[in-house]
Design a protein around this motif. Structure first.
Motif, mmCIF file in Angstrom:
data_model
loop_
_atom_site.group_PDB
_atom_site.id
_atom_site.type_symbol
_atom_site.label_atom_id
_atom_site.label_comp_id
_atom_site.label_asym_id
_atom_site.label_seq_id
_atom_site.Cartn_x
_atom_site.Cartn_y
_atom_site.Cartn_z
ATOM 1 N N THR A 281 1.237 9.562 5.783
ATOM 2 C CA THR A 281 1.042 8.263 5.133
ATOM 3 C C THR A 281 2.324 7.450 5.247
ATOM 4 O O THR A 281 3.403 8.008 5.437
ATOM 5 C CB THR A 281 0.648 8.425 3.639
ATOM 6 N N ASN B 188 1.748 10.756 -1.383
ATOM 7 C CA ASN B 188 1.706 9.342 -1.027
ATOM 8 C C ASN B 188 2.235 8.625 -2.260
ATOM 9 O O ASN B 188 1.567 8.571 -3.293
ATOM 10 C CB ASN B 188 0.277 8.911 -0.702
ATOM 11 N N THR B 189 3.459 8.122 -2.161
ATOM 12 C CA THR B 189 4.120 7.544 -3.333
ATOM 13 C C THR B 189 3.522 6.211 -3.770
ATOM 14 O O THR B 189 3.756 5.767 -4.887
ATOM 15 C CB THR B 189 5.625 7.386 -3.070
ATOM 16 N N LYS B 190 2.742 5.607 -2.921
ATOM 17 C CA LYS B 190 2.104 4.346 -3.296
ATOM 18 C C LYS B 190 0.804 4.590 -4.076
ATOM 19 O O LYS B 190 0.571 3.975 -5.108
ATOM 20 C CB LYS B 190 1.840 3.498 -2.056
ATOM 21 N N SER B 191 -0.028 5.505 -3.579
ATOM 22 C CA SER B 191 -1.307 5.784 -4.253
ATOM 23 C C SER B 191 -1.187 6.889 -5.300
ATOM 24 O O SER B 191 -2.117 7.102 -6.077
ATOM 25 C CB SER B 191 -2.359 6.193 -3.227
ATOM 26 N N ARG B 192 -0.056 7.635 -5.295
ATOM 27 C CA ARG B 192 0.199 8.731 -6.217
ATOM 28 C C ARG B 192 -0.807 9.871 -6.056
ATOM 29 O O ARG B 192 -1.212 10.519 -7.015
ATOM 30 C CB ARG B 192 0.274 8.239 -7.654
ATOM 31 N N HIS C 12 3.979 5.630 3.031
ATOM 32 C CA HIS C 12 4.887 5.817 1.896
ATOM 33 C C HIS C 12 4.689 7.220 1.373
ATOM 34 O O HIS C 12 3.607 7.533 0.897
ATOM 35 C CB HIS C 12 4.577 4.816 0.777
#
Length: 66
Positions: free
Chosen positions: A45, A28-32, A47
């Protein structure tokens, strides 16, 4: 980048050949946070991207709680 996937962070089937000795994870590139196959959020997800687990860790992402 640890896994040199020329397709970038595309679909899982295109990423797997570049991760022969480790799992492909969904990041999930937003929450890492990254998710392993079989988890509820794997590939779902808004992103995100598929990549090798070592690549995800090297980029500063962390594993989702199990």
């Amino acid at each position: 980048m640890i896994c040199s996937n020329p397709y970038g962070q595309g679909e899982q089937a295109r990423t797997e050949p570049f991760c022969p000795f480790e799992p492909v994870v969904w990041v999930n590139t937003k929450s890492r946070v990254y998710h392993l196959a079989g988890s509820r959020s794997y590939g779902h997800t808004r992103h995100g991207a598929y990549m090798c687990e070592s690549e995800a860790k090297a980029a500063g992402n962390r594993a989702a709680p199990r």
